[in-house]
Design a protein around this motif. Structure first.
Motif: not given
Length: 584
Positions: A414-434
């Protein structure tokens, strides 16, 4: 002076009372006027039976009538009453009713001042007035009515009627005087306590034929108050006084007395207490009291105030025991190691995070790492992660740095899932892919990799921006100084699983490993840590100063240079400093 001819004092009245207002009370019996029954009302002059000389009741006649003279001796004075002509043949029954009450207003002189009093009394024409049939009667008593056809009904003779008006001088009797007055009229002892709300017993013969009404009260004899009512009243009073005393004592005790507190480090009953963000000491104390940890919130507030670190208590989940002294609770909550949370620092490697989770959740060593490698595809990683088979840890760079509160339901998964979700959400917010293509990188994962290198080598945000410029310049195909090698010590340490500053550079260059940038060109296969927000934003917005080299001579400040010659001078200075430090 009030409206409707009321006297100098106020008198309660009700608009629905057909005869509200003053009724001509003067403190003496009002002289009754006469009205011709022939249907022609006449106003007349009348002198009341008062001890004042020649007080006049002056009214102007409305119709011309045949005057008649009538003399009556009264208190040694002669009074002239202009009277209408009698019509005995036309109204023979008028002589059977010597007096009939009808509302009429006339003017009188009261106390030297002209006032209007509505007496409610008139006469019928043709009635001889040789003697006053009511002389000596109670001037305030209601007159007995008769059944003459067409007469005005007695508006005070029914149980629903309003009480008759009282004379001006007796409108505001004290309760004791009123009881004595009623007792005198009903031949009851004066000390009888009047019972409220009595009904009308219909005794019309009482009190001189006054219709059974006494001073506005209906009913017969006053009822005595029962002992039960007195007992109930006493109980209510005692309850109110006792309750007020209890709360007053409790308030004084809470305000000025010592706060209730337990002694010792608590009983053998563990409890996890969560302190929310933004909670003050008072709210913390109430949460602890509700959990059974402290005896009172005030005791905790006092103990935190007496502790130098009391105001630095952080939100989170604390493993505590029930019935602890407030001072021992504060000691636990001011020790960061006791806080039931996991804090991932910026740039921390996954290996350190896994060990912390095992330790906090009391799991065997290696439990969390095994779950991370085995369940990597089920933990919520983005599609562009793990695109290189040489990656050492599939979750490296995706355990977002922040504090994670632990509960009794927390598990490694459960902790690992929460940590991965927070990282993915932040990377999406910053527009890393583009941003990847704009920065000359092949994919979004390389953006996170650069950020992890910047976070590992730099010390602050300014360093991070210059450090990212160094990375991008060394990755250029035109770089003939380092031949596209990054030569970062942090990558060598990651590959070796260590954090050494002083190592043999020759050995590092000879160590063949995909993550060792002293040996290979370009970026490592994946991130070497979990970058924080500062490193991420600096990676997306480099300095553009043309920096190619950097070195930290004193271990605190990082110096950046553009040429290799400047860099060699700084390296020599750094090595000399290290020899002096090691006593060489």
């Amino acid at each position: 002076m009030t409206e409707y001819g009321r006297g100098p004092g106020s008198e309660p009245w009700h608009p629905e009372d057909p005869q509200y207002g003053d009724q001509g009370w003067t403190g003496h019996e009002a002289q009754q006027g006469q009205m011709p029954y022939a249907g022609d009302p006449q106003q007349y002059q009348q002198e009341p039976q008062l001890p004042y000389p020649q007080q006049q009741y002056a009214q102007q006649p409305q119709y011309v009538q045949q005057p008649g003279q009538y003399q009556q001796g009264q208190q040694g004075q002669q009074s002239q009453y202009p009277q209408a002509q009698q019509y005995p043949d036309q109204y023979p029954q008028a002589q059977q009713y010597p007096q009939q009450q009808h509302p009429q207003q006339h003017q009188e002189t009261y106390g030297g001042q002209g006032q209007v009093w509505d007496t409610g009394q008139v006469h019928y024409a043709g009635v001889p007035q040789a003697a006053d049939p009511y002389a000596g009667a109670d001037p305030y008593a209601q007159q007995q009515t008769s059944g003459y056809p067409g007469e005005t009904p007695d508006l005070y003779g029914t149980p629903e009627a309003f009480p008759p008006p009282r004379p001006p001088g007796r409108r505001h009797l004290e309760p004791e005087e009123q009881w004595q007055e009623e007792a005198a009229r009903t031949d009851e002892p004066a000390d009888s306590f009047p019972a409220g709300g009595g009904g009308d017993d219909g005794d019309e013969g009482d009190d001189g034929g006054r219709g059974g009404r006494r001073s506005g009260r209906s009913g017969g004899k006053p009822k005595k108050r029962s002992g039960t009512a007195c007992l109930i009243a006493a109980v209510v009073i005692v309850g109110v006084v006792g309750g007020g005393g209890y709360y007053g004592y409790d308030y004084l005790k809470a305000k000025f007395g010592a706060a209730e507190d337990f002694a010792g480090s608590g009983v053998d009953e563990a409890v996890d207490v969560e302190i929310p963000k933004g909670a003050g000491l008072g709210q913390m104390g109430r949460i602890l009291k509700d959990a059974g940890v402290v005896a009172s919130a005030q005791a905790f507030v006092d103990a935190a105030g007496n502790n130098p670190k009391g105001k630095s208590i952080q939100p989170g989940i604390y493993p505590l025991k029930k019935k602890m002294s407030a001072a021992s609770v504060v000691e636990v909550m001011t020790d960061p190691s006791k806080l039931h949370v996991i804090t991932i620092a910026e740039g921390m490697r996954n290996a350190t995070v896994y060990a912390a989770i095992d330790r906090k959740l009391e799991k065997p060593e290696g439990t969390t790492k095994d779950i991370a490698f085995r369940e990597a595809k089920n933990l919520g990683l983005p599609a562009w992660a793990n695109n290189d088979p040489k990656i050492m840890d599939p979750l490296e760079g995706f355990l977002y740095p922040m504090r994670y509160d632990l509960t009794k339901d927390s598990t490694p998964e459960s902790l690992l899932k929460q940590m991965v979700k927070n990282a993915t959400d932040k990377y999406t917010e910053l527009g890393v892919e583009g941003k990847a293509k704009e920065l000359g990188l092949e994919n979004p994962l390389q953006v996170i990799t650069v950020a992890s290198l910047v976070n590992a080598e730099g010390k602050n945000h300014d360093d991070f921006r210059k450090m990212s410029e160094v990375v991008y310049n060394r990755l250029k195909k035109t770089n003939d100084v380092t031949n596209r090698k990054l030569q970062f010590d942090s990558t060598y340490n990651y590959a070796k699983g260590q954090n050494e500053i002083n190592f043999n550079l020759t050995e590092a260059k000879a160590f063949v490993h995909p993550y060792n940038t002293h040996n290979v060109t370009g970026l490592p296969p994946g991130p070497i840590g979990n970058p924080g927000l500062d490193a991420l934003t600096a990676t997306l917005n480099p300095d553009h100063g043309g920096w190619m080299f950097f070195v930290s001579v004193d271990g605190n400040k990082t110096t950046f240079t553009k040429t290799y010659e400047e860099h060699l001078k700084l390296v020599a200075e750094f090595q000399e400093r290290q020899k002096q430090k090691n006593g060489g």
